[in-house]
Design an enzyme around this catalytic site. Structure first.
Site, PDB file in Angstrom:
ATOM      1  N   ASP A 169       0.876  -1.220   0.059  1.00 14.92           N
ATOM      2  CA  ASP A 169       0.041   0.014  -0.108  1.00 14.92           C
ATOM      3  C   ASP A 169       0.699   1.255   0.131  1.00 14.92           C
ATOM      4  O   ASP A 169       0.716   2.074   0.773  1.00 14.92           O
ATOM      5  CB  ASP A 169      -0.986  -0.059   1.207  1.00 14.92           C
ATOM      6  CG  ASP A 169      -1.969  -1.117   1.226  1.00 14.92           C
ATOM      7  OD1 ASP A 169      -2.905  -1.193   1.192  1.00 14.92           O
ATOM      8  OD2 ASP A 169      -1.475  -2.411   1.290  1.00 14.92           O
ATOM      9  N   ASP A 198      -1.199  -2.523  -4.120  1.00 19.96           N
ATOM     10  CA  ASP A 198      -1.833  -1.289  -4.016  1.00 19.96           C
ATOM     11  C   ASP A 198      -0.435  -0.487  -4.450  1.00 19.96           C
ATOM     12  O   ASP A 198       0.381  -0.046  -3.447  1.00 19.96           O
ATOM     13  CB  ASP A 198      -2.183  -0.749  -2.523  1.00 19.96           C
ATOM     14  CG  ASP A 198      -3.830  -1.215  -2.761  1.00 19.96           C
ATOM     15  OD1 ASP A 198      -4.372  -1.793  -3.704  1.00 19.96           O
ATOM     16  OD2 ASP A 198      -4.505  -0.829  -1.726  1.00 19.96           O
ATOM     17  N   TYR A 201      -2.205   4.095  -6.736  1.00 16.81           N
ATOM     18  CA  TYR A 201      -3.310   4.723  -6.343  1.00 16.81           C
ATOM     19  C   TYR A 201      -3.784   5.893  -7.287  1.00 16.81           C
ATOM     20  O   TYR A 201      -4.374   6.941  -6.805  1.00 16.81           O
ATOM     21  CB  TYR A 201      -3.276   5.353  -4.867  1.00 16.81           C
ATOM     22  CG  TYR A 201      -3.043   4.470  -3.531  1.00 16.81           C
ATOM     23  CD1 TYR A 201      -4.369   4.014  -2.920  1.00 16.81           C
ATOM     24  CD2 TYR A 201      -1.884   3.604  -3.360  1.00 16.81           C
ATOM     25  CE1 TYR A 201      -4.235   3.334  -1.781  1.00 16.81           C
ATOM     26  CE2 TYR A 201      -1.869   2.855  -2.328  1.00 16.81           C
ATOM     27  CZ  TYR A 201      -2.889   2.590  -1.691  1.00 16.81           C
ATOM     28  OH  TYR A 201      -3.117   1.585  -0.640  1.00 16.81           O
ATOM     29  N   ASN A 235      -6.557  -4.054  -4.700  1.00 18.88           N
ATOM     30  CA  ASN A 235      -7.882  -3.422  -5.236  1.00 18.88           C
ATOM     31  C   ASN A 235      -7.559  -2.269  -5.806  1.00 18.88           C
ATOM     32  O   ASN A 235      -8.456  -1.824  -6.541  1.00 18.88           O
ATOM     33  CB  ASN A 235      -8.548  -3.396  -3.994  1.00 18.88           C
ATOM     34  CG  ASN A 235      -8.217  -2.304  -2.839  1.00 18.88           C
ATOM     35  OD1 ASN A 235      -7.126  -2.736  -2.175  1.00 18.88           O
ATOM     36  ND2 ASN A 235      -8.921  -1.174  -2.798  1.00 18.88           N
ATOM     37  N   HIS A 320      -3.525  -9.740  -1.034  1.00 22.77           N
ATOM     38  CA  HIS A 320      -3.610  -8.269  -0.595  1.00 22.77           C
ATOM     39  C   HIS A 320      -4.546  -8.147   0.807  1.00 22.77           C
ATOM     40  O   HIS A 320      -4.059  -7.387   1.664  1.00 22.77           O
ATOM     41  CB  HIS A 320      -4.078  -7.444  -1.642  1.00 22.77           C
ATOM     42  CG  HIS A 320      -4.361  -5.833  -1.403  1.00 22.77           C
ATOM     43  ND1 HIS A 320      -3.195  -5.281  -1.081  1.00 22.77           N
ATOM     44  CD2 HIS A 320      -5.254  -5.129  -1.165  1.00 22.77           C
ATOM     45  CE1 HIS A 320      -3.644  -3.973  -0.864  1.00 22.77           C
ATOM     46  NE2 HIS A 320      -4.714  -4.031  -1.170  1.00 22.77           N
ATOM     47  N   HIS A 330     -12.079  -2.906   6.667  1.00 20.08           N
ATOM     48  CA  HIS A 330     -11.794  -4.010   6.057  1.00 20.08           C
ATOM     49  C   HIS A 330     -12.259  -5.278   6.495  1.00 20.08           C
ATOM     50  O   HIS A 330     -11.553  -6.407   6.404  1.00 20.08           O
ATOM     51  CB  HIS A 330     -10.570  -4.044   4.997  1.00 20.08           C
ATOM     52  CG  HIS A 330     -10.141  -3.062   4.210  1.00 20.08           C
ATOM     53  ND1 HIS A 330     -11.055  -2.259   3.124  1.00 20.08           N
ATOM     54  CD2 HIS A 330      -9.120  -1.910   4.410  1.00 20.08           C
ATOM     55  CE1 HIS A 330     -10.561  -1.434   2.704  1.00 20.08           C
ATOM     56  NE2 HIS A 330      -9.490  -1.163   3.095  1.00 20.08           N
ATOM     57  N   HIS A 357      -3.640  -3.986   2.420  1.00 22.63           N
ATOM     58  CA  HIS A 357      -5.141  -3.567   2.345  1.00 22.63           C
ATOM     59  C   HIS A 357      -5.406  -2.770   3.553  1.00 22.63           C
ATOM     60  O   HIS A 357      -6.104  -1.761   3.621  1.00 22.63           O
ATOM     61  CB  HIS A 357      -5.988  -4.770   2.176  1.00 22.63           C
ATOM     62  CG  HIS A 357      -7.180  -4.356   1.702  1.00 22.63           C
ATOM     63  ND1 HIS A 357      -7.587  -3.265   0.869  1.00 22.63           N
ATOM     64  CD2 HIS A 357      -8.339  -4.751   2.070  1.00 22.63           C
ATOM     65  CE1 HIS A 357      -8.946  -3.383   0.536  1.00 22.63           C
ATOM     66  NE2 HIS A 357      -9.314  -4.224   1.452  1.00 22.63           N
ATOM     67  N   VAL A 358      -5.296  -3.527   4.802  1.00 17.98           N
ATOM     68  CA  VAL A 358      -5.627  -2.786   6.107  1.00 17.98           C
ATOM     69  C   VAL A 358      -4.325  -1.862   6.528  1.00 17.98           C
ATOM     70  O   VAL A 358      -3.199  -2.525   6.590  1.00 17.98           O
ATOM     71  CB  VAL A 358      -5.699  -3.800   7.156  1.00 17.98           C
ATOM     72  CG1 VAL A 358      -6.000  -3.057   8.665  1.00 17.98           C
ATOM     73  CG2 VAL A 358      -6.951  -4.614   6.680  1.00 17.98           C
ATOM     74  N   HIS A 359      -4.489  -0.678   6.739  1.00 19.31           N
ATOM     75  CA  HIS A 359      -3.521   0.308   6.871  1.00 19.31           C
ATOM     76  C   HIS A 359      -2.841   0.008   8.185  1.00 19.31           C
ATOM     77  O   HIS A 359      -3.051   1.189   8.958  1.00 19.31           O
ATOM     78  CB  HIS A 359      -3.649   1.761   6.618  1.00 19.31           C
ATOM     79  CG  HIS A 359      -4.151   1.890   4.876  1.00 19.31           C
ATOM     80  ND1 HIS A 359      -5.024   2.734   4.312  1.00 19.31           N
ATOM     81  CD2 HIS A 359      -4.096   0.655   4.052  1.00 19.31           C
ATOM     82  CE1 HIS A 359      -5.225   2.757   3.039  1.00 19.31           C
ATOM     83  NE2 HIS A 359      -4.644   1.230   3.019  1.00 19.31           N
TER      84      HIS A 359
END
Length: 405
Positions: A169, A198, A201, A235, A320, A330, A357-359
């Protein structure tokens, strides 16, 4: 190796460096590599005139140069770059200190996305390289030439030390720049990056502004032109925008970032495997069909059977969307994929699963939740030494806020 034995939940570690010395009997703890913590406050993207986005000088100069592994064993490298004024040469000139200069020819492609037209995107695979060797390579033959280098991995084997960087990410914010700088300056010196999805962006911008794919490619070139990044689709790579007439998912990503998926018998670039040193790395797609009878399902079922732990004692999976996640961001998005594949991960004793995905940063104990059936009601995870450690590393620097709840 990064210590993985105990449960931990830390909100803001940016980059993990996984350095391991592997054998059938001994796992060495590489220790904590730094105390760097990303700030909680929201960041913003770097402006287009930032130094890190600078276009290289010269007519038709190659830009956005990046490499990744080009076969399953590490004896090939995919070299990719973009030219703007004209296609130019597809040739890569390469050599080592012990070999003559050689040439490899590739192909170029372009694509359109709404009101954007890409430059000429080149992909050339260099094959039959020697293990553990430093190679120099030149792109832009005939116009503005640019030279880079990379080091091939050691021959695949059970007692081969290797150090991976881990990023997810990333984006192109001021925090993204801090992340990449931190990785580059890490004293452990990662030899390749496992990237869990990711990238740019660009889809956060109006009309999925693909100029932000170009800026991201120039921003990351300083690392990925010199060592392979192993790509996972997230995503933000989907770029599905029917309101813009864009109905083919992953269009910018698949045109720009090639992977050696056919080498492992995959039928799509979103799931594949490579071997590198003492690790067998399986990349999965959270955003492609993965249910029973789908291509990804059939491929993974066969792929896990191929893993020879006497050759590659480490079995690492990249995806991801995390399967285990205690944040409200999420929450449970990876649950259906977990239900499908977790029994296989336990059966084949996957060592570690990295997701983004989860920041946030989060690490699990070895646990599984595979006992449940529709009548027994057993639906609580239990400690399981055959199960992987799950590590979430989704706080690489993008402008979306950190998960803190």
């Amino acid at each position: 190796m990064a210590k993985m034995g105990t449960s931990s939940r830390v909100a803001a570690a940016i980059v993990v460096v996984l350095g391991f010395v592997l054998s059938l009997a001994v796992v060495c703890n590489g220790g904590k590599t730094s105390s760097f913590v990303r700030k909680v406050e929201k960041t913003v993207d770097m402006p287009l005139d930032s130094d890190v986005f600078k276009v290289p000088p010269g007519y038709n100069a190659p830009q956005q140069v990046h490499i990744t592994q080009g076969d399953q064993l590490g004896k090939a490298v995919i070299v990719s770059w973009v030219t703007v004024e004209e296609p130019g040469s597809n040739t890569v000139l390469y050599w080592s200190a012990y070999s003559k200069k050689q040439k490899s020819e590739g192909k170029f492609t372009t694509y359109k996305f709404y009101n954007y037209t890409s430059g000429y995107i080149h992909h050339t695979t260099i094959r039959n390289l020697k293990f553990n060797t430093k190679y120099y390579y030149v792109v832009g033959i005939g116009h503005t030439e640019r030279q880079f280098w990379f080091i091939t991995p050691p021959k695949v084997g059970p007692d081969v030390p290797y150090t991976f960087g881990l990023i997810g990410d990333l984006g192109q914010s001021f925090d993204s720049n801090k992340t990449l700088t931190h990785y580059e300056l890490n004293p452990q010196k990662g030899q390749a990056v496992l990237f869990v999805g990711d990238l740019s962006y660009a889809d956060n911008y109006p009309n999925h502004d693909n100029v932000r794919w170009d800026t991201w490619g120039r921003f990351t070139e300083r690392s990925v032109a010199y060592q392979p990044w192993i790509w996972t689709a997230g995503n933000h790579e989907i770029d599905f925008a029917p309101e813009l007439g864009e109905t083919k998912p992953f269009k910018p990503y698949t045109h720009r970032y090639h992977v050696p998926y056919k080498a492992s018998g995959s039928t799509a670039p979103f799931w594949y495997s490579i071997k590198r040193a003492s690790a067998y790395i399986i990349v999965l797609s959270s955003y492609s069909a993965y249910g029973k009878y789908t291509p990804q399902y059939f491929w993974l079922e066969q792929e896990l059977r191929k893993v020879n732990r006497s050759e590659t004692p480490w079995l690492i999976v990249l995806m991801h969307a995390p399967w285990y996640n205690s944040y409200n961001f999420h929450y449970l998005e990876g649950e259906t994929m977990r239900v499908m594949y977790e029994p296989w991960f336990v059966k084949y004793k996957v060592d570690v699963v990295f997701a983004g995905h989860v920041h946030a940063y989060e690490r699990s104990e070895r646990m599984s939740n595979v006992a449940y059936n529709i009548v027994n009601g057993i639906c609580i995870p239990v400690k399981d030494q055959s199960a992987p450690v799950y590590i979430t590393i989704g706080d690489g620097g993008n402008t979306e806020v950190l998960a803190t709840k």
